[in-house]
Design a protein around this motif. Structure first.
Motif, short mmCIF file in Angstrom:
data_model
loop_
_atom_site.label_atom_id
_atom_site.label_comp_id
_atom_site.label_asym_id
_atom_site.label_seq_id
_atom_site.Cartn_x
_atom_site.Cartn_y
_atom_site.Cartn_z
N PHE A 167 3.09 4.01 -15.46
CA PHE A 167 2.56 2.91 -16.26
C PHE A 167 2.69 1.60 -15.50
N TYR A 168 1.64 0.79 -15.57
CA TYR A 168 1.74 -0.58 -15.11
C TYR A 168 0.98 -1.46 -16.08
N ASP A 169 1.65 -2.53 -16.50
CA ASP A 169 1.10 -3.42 -17.51
C ASP A 169 0.82 -2.58 -18.76
N LYS A 170 -0.39 -2.50 -19.21
CA LYS A 170 -0.72 -1.73 -20.42
C LYS A 170 -1.54 -0.49 -20.08
N TYR A 171 -1.51 -0.09 -18.82
CA TYR A 171 -2.38 1.00 -18.37
C TYR A 171 -1.60 2.23 -17.92
N ASP A 172 -2.19 3.40 -18.21
CA ASP A 172 -1.69 4.65 -17.66
C ASP A 172 -2.22 4.80 -16.23
N VAL A 173 -1.33 5.15 -15.33
CA VAL A 173 -1.71 5.37 -13.93
C VAL A 173 -1.62 6.86 -13.67
N LEU A 174 -2.76 7.53 -13.49
CA LEU A 174 -2.81 8.98 -13.36
C LEU A 174 -3.07 9.37 -11.91
N GLY A 175 -2.28 10.31 -11.42
CA GLY A 175 -2.43 10.76 -10.05
C GLY A 175 -2.13 12.23 -9.92
N ILE A 176 -1.91 12.69 -8.69
CA ILE A 176 -1.64 14.10 -8.43
C ILE A 176 -0.22 14.28 -7.93
N SER A 177 0.43 15.32 -8.44
CA SER A 177 1.82 15.58 -8.10
C SER A 177 1.94 16.16 -6.70
N ALA A 178 3.17 16.37 -6.29
CA ALA A 178 3.43 16.92 -4.96
C ALA A 178 2.72 18.25 -4.78
N PRO A 179 2.16 18.47 -3.58
CA PRO A 179 2.43 17.71 -2.36
C PRO A 179 1.65 16.43 -2.20
N GLY A 180 0.89 16.01 -3.22
CA GLY A 180 0.22 14.72 -3.18
C GLY A 180 1.18 13.57 -3.46
N GLY A 181 0.66 12.33 -3.41
CA GLY A 181 1.51 11.14 -3.46
C GLY A 181 1.60 10.44 -4.79
N GLY A 182 1.15 11.07 -5.89
CA GLY A 182 1.13 10.38 -7.18
C GLY A 182 2.48 9.94 -7.69
N SER A 183 3.52 10.73 -7.45
CA SER A 183 4.84 10.36 -7.95
C SER A 183 5.43 9.19 -7.18
N VAL A 184 5.11 9.07 -5.91
CA VAL A 184 5.59 7.93 -5.11
C VAL A 184 4.93 6.65 -5.60
N LEU A 185 3.61 6.70 -5.77
CA LEU A 185 2.90 5.55 -6.32
C LEU A 185 3.43 5.20 -7.70
N GLY A 186 3.64 6.22 -8.54
CA GLY A 186 4.13 5.97 -9.89
C GLY A 186 5.47 5.27 -9.91
N LEU A 187 6.38 5.69 -9.03
CA LEU A 187 7.70 5.07 -8.98
C LEU A 187 7.61 3.62 -8.52
N ILE A 188 6.82 3.35 -7.50
CA ILE A 188 6.64 1.97 -7.04
C ILE A 188 6.17 1.08 -8.19
N LEU A 189 5.14 1.53 -8.90
CA LEU A 189 4.58 0.70 -9.97
C LEU A 189 5.52 0.60 -11.16
#
Length: 593
Positions: A297-319
């Motif tokens: 989540f960032y601001d009021k938005y859901d941030v959807l990505g792909i789990s490992a081995p993709g990078g979605g969880s890294v992006l999610g943690l940063i945000l």
């Protein structure tokens, strides 16, 4: 500053599982109820070498009412729009556009590689994440590079993993496509046959790899890129008739032509002649995986990505970490930059726990931990606004201190008229992948084996890592195709190319739009910084504000200027209008209607 040449409790992951033997796809989906979406297609390809930014190029950005495609090659943006206007789906447009990019930007992507796709279906309210990344051959092993040439994991047959792109496109098209399979190939076939002038980005990549192209070791690449003994230059016409024929055969016969036919047997023989340890069974056994969808989540938005081995969880943690700060509109200063860097360092420390979840049952646990809101709160509370720390401050005990690098990539995001969305990133890894190009099929093959951690060829904190090579394993990746959803539907479709800089660049563009309230084009144009924990330095783009670099250095950061950069393509929806931007770091132009 030195100059660097550079080469939540609220998170949800798994709701439904099904099998489709036709597509050879193992599926896991995340249902997001009540969301409304529009579709956008964006494509970004490659990592820049000495790239420049011209923020005055109006053609890099445009607005549309219904649908948009933003690619780093204008002809490929148009190919995607062509499919949409024919009544095709977002997935149809994404496939056609990317097949085109694989012809035009052959240094970064193509059917000899693989990738990830995040697809949002507006009708069902579901998000699907497809993994068609390359896999290690059955004959691969952790110590396979012992007693081999020092660059054998980077160049040549031993660096090639099993390509997944065509099987991935088939899986996505069978479930979500509308047009005929063969129709999706026609723009790419046409361009490969007729030829296209070499762009500045491709010319730079050719020049960067000139030594290897002319070495006599990669004759297939040499005959294409230096047909008369000297390398092709910007503006020279490049035709790819062999690839056009291969694409035509796949268009007429389906993905099995690539994975099960006599063509595959011939391809395997050619790869083995180039030193590969690939067998026919490697192609026949390849399957697409549907991954967990990451939700941050960032601001009021859901941030959807792909789990490992993709990078979605890294992006999610940063945000998730940065969501706790109140950034000033339009203003990037030293303190804000320090906090962004620290969020990157904490996220990349957790990335060290990631790999292929099929080979280590702790990977999905690590992803859940990274997306837990309390994790972000804890890490935010540890950030010292006055100073930074050495890497071991951020790393949990006994985490493997290694960071894999994937350099050349292609990103695509789709926002279509019917409300579906696709964000897709593909790669052959380094420039021209393994440097192995088939002289019979015209395919340039990946060097994704180098994305594994390899004993003796990268620094290691301990003797075990979840990203070591194993047969049929997929290497860890920074690729981060992303979709942002709000109460009114799609807010943004975004992604990037550029190796380990992909995740941090996507994070900064999202932050620039939602945190600093910049228009999308300015958010993409703005100079970026990058920290991946190892090495312990902040990489900044040329002309990054000196007052900010000085402020970072005063907090203990080592700052290095880099001539490499990630390339971000995005579409942002503002009051129902689609704002599409192609990153001028690479070139290209959006299209839409």
């Amino acid at each position: 500053m030195a100059s660097q040449p550079d080469t939540h409790e609220r998170s949800e992951l798994l709701i439904h599982q099904e099998k489709s033997t036709k597509s050879r796809i193992s599926t896991k989906t995340l249902a997001l109820l009540g969301a409304s979406v529009a579709i956008v297609l964006v494509i970004a390809v490659g990592v820049g070498v000495g790239v420049s930014i011209n923020a005055n190029r109006a053609e890099d950005s445009a607005t549309y009412s219904n649908a948009a495609v933003a690619a780093d090659a204008e002809v490929c943006s148009k190919a995607g729009v062509e499919m949409l206007k024919k009544g095709g789906s977002a997935v149809d447009a994404a496939i056609a556009a990317h097949l085109c990019v694989g012809v035009v930007n052959l240094h970064s992507t193509g059917i000899g590689g693989g990738g990830f796709m995040v697809y949002y279906n507006d009708t069902s309210g579901e998000t699907f994440a497809l993994d068609f990344r390359e896999v290690a051959p059955m004959n691969a092993s952790t110590n396979m590079y012992n007693n081999t040439a020092s660059d054998s994991h980077i160049r040549g047959g031993l660096s090639i993993a099993i390509p997944g792109e065509i099987r991935g496109f088939e899986a996505a098209w069978e479930r979500f496509g509308k047009l005929e399979w063969k129709d999706l190939f026609q723009p790419a076939i046409r361009i490969a046959t007729d030829g296209i002038a070499i762009s500045n980005a491709v010319a730079k990549a050719i020049a960067f790899e000139e030594e290897y192209i002319l070495s006599g070791n990669y004759l297939g690449l040499e005959e294409l890129l230096a047909p008369e003994g000297s390398i092709l230059l910007e503006g020279d016409m490049l035709k790819r008739p062999l690839l056009a024929e291969t694409l035509s055969k796949i268009a007429d016969n389906g993905a099995n032509y690539f994975y099960e036919d006599t063509f595959m047997e011939q391809m395997v023989s050619e790869l083995q002649a180039n030193g590969a340890i690939i067998n026919a069974s490697d192609f026949m056994d390849y399957s697409v995986e549907e991954r967990l969808v990451t939700r941050a989540f960032y601001d009021k938005y859901d941030v959807l990505g792909i789990s490992a081995p993709g990078g979605g969880s890294v992006l999610g943690l940063i945000l998730n970490i940065l969501d706790g700060y109140d950034f000033k509109e339009g203003e990037l200063d030293g303190l804000s930059s320090h906090r962004i860097v620290e969020a990157m360092k904490y996220a990349y420390a957790q990335r060290l726990k990631l790999g292929d979840p099929a080979f280590n049952d702790t990977v999905n646990q690590a992803v859940q931990y990274m997306l837990n809101e309390s994790t972000a709160e804890d890490m935010r509370g540890r950030i010292n606004d006055s100073m930074t720390y050495p890497p071991d401050h951020y790393i949990d005990p006994f985490s493997p201190l290694q960071v894999a690098h994937d350099h050349g990539t292609s990103h695509l995001s789709v926002l279509a008229e019917n409300g579906d969305a696709v964000s897709m990133t593909n790669s052959i890894n380094y420039y021209f992948g393994s440097k192995v190009r088939s002289s019979t099929s015209g395919i340039v093959f990946n060097n994704q084996m180098t994305d594994f951690n390899i004993p003796g060829r990268s620094d290691s904190f301990n003797e075990k890592t979840v990203n070591y090579i194993e047969p049929k394993k997929r290497p860890l990746s920074s690729m981060t195709p992303t979709v942002l959803l709000g109460d009114d539907g799609i807010k943004m479709v975004v992604g990037a190319s550029g190796g380990s800089r992909i995740t941090t660049s996507v994070a900064q563009v999202i932050l620039n739009v939602l945190g600093f309230s910049l228009p999308l084009n300015e958010a993409i144009y703005r100079r970026r910084l990058h920290h991946q924990l190892i090495p312990n330095s902040v990489s900044v783009e040329t002309d990054f504000p000196e007052d900010i670099t000085s402020s970072l250095e005063s907090r203990g950061h080592i700052v290095q200027v880099s001539n490499s950069s990630a390339v971000v393509q995005g579409i942002n929806v503002v009051d129902g209008v689609l704002h599409a931007t192609s990153d001028p770091r690479k070139g290209g132009k959006p299209d839409g209607y």
